[in-house]
Design a protein around this motif. Structure first.
Motif, PDB file in Angstrom:
ATOM      1  N   UNK A 127       2.354  24.254 -20.947  1.00  0.00           N
ATOM      2  CA  UNK A 127       3.557  24.794 -21.593  1.00  0.00           C
ATOM      3  C   UNK A 127       4.663  23.751 -21.477  1.00  0.00           C
ATOM      4  N   UNK A 128       4.838  22.912 -22.498  1.00  0.00           N
ATOM      5  CA  UNK A 128       5.925  21.928 -22.473  1.00  0.00           C
ATOM      6  C   UNK A 128       7.225  22.525 -23.029  1.00  0.00           C
ATOM      7  N   UNK A 129       8.327  22.250 -22.369  1.00  0.00           N
ATOM      8  CA  UNK A 129       9.666  22.630 -22.850  1.00  0.00           C
ATOM      9  C   UNK A 129      10.468  21.344 -22.957  1.00  0.00           C
ATOM     10  N   UNK A 130      10.931  21.039 -24.166  1.00  0.00           N
ATOM     11  CA  UNK A 130      11.593  19.751 -24.377  1.00  0.00           C
ATOM     12  C   UNK A 130      12.922  19.904 -25.099  1.00  0.00           C
ATOM     13  N   UNK A 131      13.813  18.966 -24.843  1.00  0.00           N
ATOM     14  CA  UNK A 131      15.029  18.773 -25.628  1.00  0.00           C
ATOM     15  C   UNK A 131      14.769  17.625 -26.591  1.00  0.00           C
ATOM     16  N   UNK A 132      15.212  17.787 -27.829  1.00  0.00           N
ATOM     17  CA  UNK A 132      14.880  16.836 -28.886  1.00  0.00           C
ATOM     18  C   UNK A 132      16.163  16.331 -29.549  1.00  0.00           C
ATOM     19  N   UNK A 133      16.321  15.028 -29.577  1.00  0.00           N
ATOM     20  CA  UNK A 133      17.497  14.407 -30.175  1.00  0.00           C
ATOM     21  C   UNK A 133      17.079  13.602 -31.397  1.00  0.00           C
ATOM     22  N   UNK A 134      17.570  14.000 -32.580  1.00  0.00           N
ATOM     23  CA  UNK A 134      17.267  13.297 -33.828  1.00  0.00           C
ATOM     24  C   UNK A 134      18.288  12.176 -34.002  1.00  0.00           C
ATOM     25  N   UNK A 135      17.804  10.948 -33.802  1.00  0.00           N
ATOM     26  CA  UNK A 135      18.731   9.818 -33.775  1.00  0.00           C
ATOM     27  C   UNK A 135      18.903   9.150 -35.138  1.00  0.00           C
ATOM     28  N   UNK A 136      17.926   9.339 -36.023  1.00  0.00           N
ATOM     29  CA  UNK A 136      18.022   8.734 -37.362  1.00  0.00           C
ATOM     30  C   UNK A 136      17.042   9.423 -38.289  1.00  0.00           C
ATOM     31  N   UNK A 137      17.579  10.164 -39.263  1.00  0.00           N
ATOM     32  CA  UNK A 137      16.752  10.912 -40.207  1.00  0.00           C
ATOM     33  C   UNK A 137      15.722  11.749 -39.451  1.00  0.00           C
ATOM     34  N   UNK A 138      14.426  11.488 -39.653  1.00  0.00           N
ATOM     35  CA  UNK A 138      13.400  12.286 -38.977  1.00  0.00           C
ATOM     36  C   UNK A 138      12.917  11.705 -37.673  1.00  0.00           C
ATOM     37  N   UNK A 139      13.594  10.662 -37.172  1.00  0.00           N
ATOM     38  CA  UNK A 139      13.197  10.010 -35.931  1.00  0.00           C
ATOM     39  C   UNK A 139      13.850  10.726 -34.749  1.00  0.00           C
ATOM     40  N   UNK A 140      13.031  11.192 -33.805  1.00  0.00           N
ATOM     41  CA  UNK A 140      13.551  11.981 -32.696  1.00  0.00           C
ATOM     42  C   UNK A 140      13.000  11.491 -31.369  1.00  0.00           C
ATOM     43  N   UNK A 141      13.825  11.641 -30.328  1.00  0.00           N
ATOM     44  CA  UNK A 141      13.424  11.378 -28.955  1.00  0.00           C
ATOM     45  C   UNK A 141      13.247  12.706 -28.232  1.00  0.00           C
ATOM     46  N   UNK A 142      12.288  12.773 -27.318  1.00  0.00           N
ATOM     47  CA  UNK A 142      11.977  14.023 -26.629  1.00  0.00           C
ATOM     48  C   UNK A 142      11.914  13.798 -25.126  1.00  0.00           C
TER      49      UNK A 142
END
Length: 239
Positions: A127-142
């Motif tokens: 069960x992963x729980x993540x915060x996701x930051x979209x830094x450019x268009x569809x590119x995201x860091x998790x």
């Protein structure tokens, strides 16, 4: 010719543009992929124990360096967009972790042996729980935290030896009694989503808890470490 060029440009733009989601959007992400796994602090294998007690194969003592093993991951993830650039998500994955050892050849008198595909594979519901930051268009860091429940463990390997003929002895033992049932890790990763809602996702899980019930080599904890590479599809749930 100009019309053809304009149409081609519009098609390329459609394929390369990424999806954008407004705050409050709920999405279901479905993904499938592969894992490359090892266990941190894995000791070298004592070849005399490679096939377990009772083996009729005469394995020499000595050390065999740890390597990696591969498996699969399949999962579902529910994501809520808090702002245009930030979201949180929680999922349920079935995945394989574990570790492997390098292939090895040796001789015992006139008999030639080859140990191949030796590994310990562990299977989890995670069960992963993540915060996701979209830094450019569809590119995201998790980044986040993951709790996983052990559903199975298996030792595998093959020994081939040549005497008067070629023989192969395969090992496949299912035993999870020596492993802890719960594994805690930190997933970090990066993903990219296209406008057609297809996405690629790469994550690295850093284990925090001891995989086995006992300490291992030099009194160090054995911890999972694995890379997940997957492709998926994002389904928007609300309009």
């Amino acid at each position: 010719m100009k019309k053809i060029m304009l149409m081609a440009t519009m098609m390329v733009a459609t394929l390369t543009a990424s999806a954008q989601y407004d705050a409050g959007t709920w999405s279901l992400n479905v993904r499938y992929g592969f894992t490359g796994a090892t266990m941190l602090n894995t000791p070298d294998m004592d070849l005399s124990l490679a096939l377990g007690p009772g083996s009729s194969i005469n394995l020499p003592g000595g050390d065999l360096k740890a390597s990696a093993t591969g498996g699969h991951v399949v999962g579902l993830e529910l994501e809520k967009q808090l702002t245009k650039r930030f979201s949180i998500s929680g999922g349920l994955d079935w995945l394989m972790a574990g570790t492997g050892w390098k292939d090895h050849k040796w001789k015992d008198g006139d008999v030639e042996y080859k140990l191949k595909d030796a590994s310990v594979k562990t299977y989890y519901l995670a069960v992963p729980v993540t915060a996701n930051l979209y830094i450019w268009k569809g590119l995201a860091l998790h980044a986040g935290v993951q709790a996983a429940y052990l559903t199975g463990a298996r030792r595998e390997g093959t020994v081939t030896y040549k005497e008067d003929a070629d023989y192969t002895v395969s090992m496949s033992l299912s035993d999870r009694s020596e492993f802890n049932k719960i594994d805690i890790s930190i997933p970090v990763g990066i993903s990219y989503e296209w406008s057609n809602h297809l996405f690629v996702d790469a994550r690295y899980n850093i284990g925090l808890s001891n995989v086995t019930k006992e300490k291992t080599y030099e009194d160090k904890d054995l911890k999972n470490a694995y890379l997940q590479l997957s492709v998926g599809y994002k389904i928007k749930l609300n309009r």
